[in-house]
Write a protein that holds these residues in place. Structure first.
Motif, mmCIF file in Angstrom:
data_model
loop_
_atom_site.group_PDB
_atom_site.id
_atom_site.type_symbol
_atom_site.label_atom_id
_atom_site.label_comp_id
_atom_site.label_asym_id
_atom_site.label_seq_id
_atom_site.Cartn_x
_atom_site.Cartn_y
_atom_site.Cartn_z
ATOM 1 N N PHE A 82 -92.299 -63.261 91.139
ATOM 2 C CA PHE A 82 -92.045 -62.202 90.170
ATOM 3 C C PHE A 82 -92.794 -62.434 88.868
ATOM 4 C CE2 PHE A 82 -89.081 -65.541 89.185
ATOM 5 C CZ PHE A 82 -88.941 -65.527 87.805
ATOM 6 N N SER A 83 -92.917 -61.367 88.105
ATOM 7 C CA SER A 83 -93.425 -61.414 86.740
ATOM 8 C C SER A 83 -92.317 -60.913 85.829
ATOM 9 C CB SER A 83 -94.668 -60.532 86.605
ATOM 10 O OG SER A 83 -95.161 -60.552 85.284
ATOM 11 N N VAL A 84 -92.504 -61.082 84.525
ATOM 12 C CA VAL A 84 -91.497 -60.596 83.571
ATOM 13 C C VAL A 84 -92.163 -59.687 82.542
ATOM 14 C CG1 VAL A 84 -89.842 -62.468 83.844
ATOM 15 C CG2 VAL A 84 -91.762 -62.753 82.280
ATOM 16 N N GLY A 85 -91.344 -58.825 81.937
ATOM 17 C CA GLY A 85 -91.801 -57.697 81.157
ATOM 18 C C GLY A 85 -92.718 -57.929 79.975
ATOM 19 N N PRO B 144 -85.884 -47.623 88.798
ATOM 20 C CA PRO B 144 -85.046 -47.436 87.611
ATOM 21 C C PRO B 144 -84.320 -48.720 87.252
ATOM 22 C CG PRO B 144 -84.752 -45.645 89.168
ATOM 23 C CD PRO B 144 -85.555 -46.695 89.876
ATOM 24 N N ASP B 145 -84.224 -49.006 85.945
ATOM 25 C CA ASP B 145 -83.564 -50.236 85.528
ATOM 26 C C ASP B 145 -82.285 -49.991 84.740
ATOM 27 O OD1 ASP B 145 -84.955 -49.235 83.343
ATOM 28 O OD2 ASP B 145 -85.205 -51.208 82.440
ATOM 29 N N ASP C 209 -88.620 -54.688 86.132
ATOM 30 C CA ASP C 209 -89.896 -55.345 86.399
ATOM 31 C C ASP C 209 -89.824 -56.244 87.633
ATOM 32 O OD1 ASP C 209 -88.212 -57.077 85.083
ATOM 33 O OD2 ASP C 209 -89.519 -57.399 83.371
ATOM 34 N N TYR C 210 -88.698 -56.935 87.803
ATOM 35 C CA TYR C 210 -88.537 -57.765 88.995
ATOM 36 C C TYR C 210 -88.575 -56.890 90.253
ATOM 37 C CZ TYR C 210 -86.623 -61.225 92.229
ATOM 38 O OH TYR C 210 -86.453 -62.075 93.290
ATOM 39 N N GLY C 211 -87.973 -55.718 90.151
ATOM 40 C CA GLY C 211 -87.947 -54.809 91.291
ATOM 41 C C GLY C 211 -89.327 -54.315 91.665
#
Length: 207
Positions: free
Chosen positions: A140-143, A161-162, A184-186
Motif C-alpha cells: 500500500f501507499s499513503v495519502g 469512497p472513504d 487510498d489503501y483501497g
C-alpha cells in the motif's frame, strides 16, 4: 508545498492542479498568484476521495501524483517517479517516504510519544519494519504522497469512497466524519487485484 514543487521544474514536465475542497480561506487567491503554473479547481463535496477525483478529472498527464497540502517535496522525487514508471511496466502505484520537519525541536515527551506511536512520519524503517530496502514491493501507499499511472487509475475506477463528512464542516449544519471505506489503501487493493504492483522508493520523499 507549491514552492517546493516549483523548485523541481527542471526534473520533468508537469502540471499543477490544486483542488480546493470546500475551504473558506484564501486558497483561491494563493493559487491564482501562481496562475502561470497552477490551475485552481473547486470541489464542494467535502471528502478526500471526491477531492482527488476532481484532481484527476482536471489533469491531463499520464501520471497522477497526489500530494497533501502540508508537504514539502524533496529534490529528485519527480525525476525518480518518471524513472520507475518507465523501467517497471508492472508498476501501478508508487509509495513515497514521509518524514517530519521540525520548526523547532519538540519537547522530550512528544519525542517519547513518537517512539511509541509514529504519527509524524510514514514509510521509514523505524515506522515500518517490513521495509528492508530503499526500493521494494509493498502492499500500500499513503495519502500525503502517492502516485499512480492514470490508465490504471481509470481501469480500476479510481479511489473507493472513504468518508461521508469531514471535521472541517462547521456551523448549524455541521456533520462529523463517517468512515465508510478504505480510501487510498483501497485504491492500492484495487490496483493489486488488477495485476499491478505497488512499489516503495525512499528517494521519493516529502517532509
Amino acid at each position: 508545498t507549491i514552492e517546493s514543487i516549483v523548485a523541481l521544474k527542471n526534473e520533468t514536465d508537469f502540471e499543477l492542479v490544486i483542488v480546493d475542497n470546500n475551504s473558506i480561506d484564501n486558497t483561491k487567491e494563493v493559487v491564482e498568484s501562481y496562475s502561470n503554473i497552477a490551475r485552481y479547481v473547486f470541489e464542494g463535496r467535502t471528502s478526500f476521495t471526491r477531492a482527488r477525483q476532481a484532481g484527476e478529472e482536471n489533469a491531463r498527464g499520464d501520471i497522477l501524483l497526489y500530494l497533501d497540502d502540508d508537504v514539502i517535496v524533496a529534490p529528485g522525487s519527480l525525476k525518480k517517479i518518471v524513472e520507475i514508471f518507465t523501467e517497471y511496466s508492472d508498476c501501478g502505484v508508487i509509495a513515497g517516504k514521509i518524514l517530519p520537519r521540525y520548526i523547532e525541536t519538540p519537547p522530550k515527551w512528544a519525542l517519547d510519544c513518537q517512539k511509541n506511536f509514529n504519527g509524524w512520519s510514514l514509510y521509514d524503517r523505524e515506522t515500518y519494519t517490513f521495509l528492508i530496502e530503499d526500493f521494494q514491493e509493498v502492499t500500500f501507499s499513503v495519502g500525503p504522497i502517492m502516485t499512480i499511472r492514470r490508465d490504471i487509475y481509470k481501469m480500476v475506477g479510481g479511489f473507493p469512497p472513504d468518508t461521508v463528512g469531514v471535521e472541517t464542516n462547521k456551523g448549524p449544519k455541521s456533520f462529523n466524519k463517517l468512515y465508510i471505506g478504505p480510501g487510498d489503501y483501497g485504491l492500492c487493493i484495487k490496483v493489486r487485484k488488477a495485476g499491478f504492483k505497488v512499489y516503495y522508493c525512499s528517494d521519493i520523499l516529502v517532509y
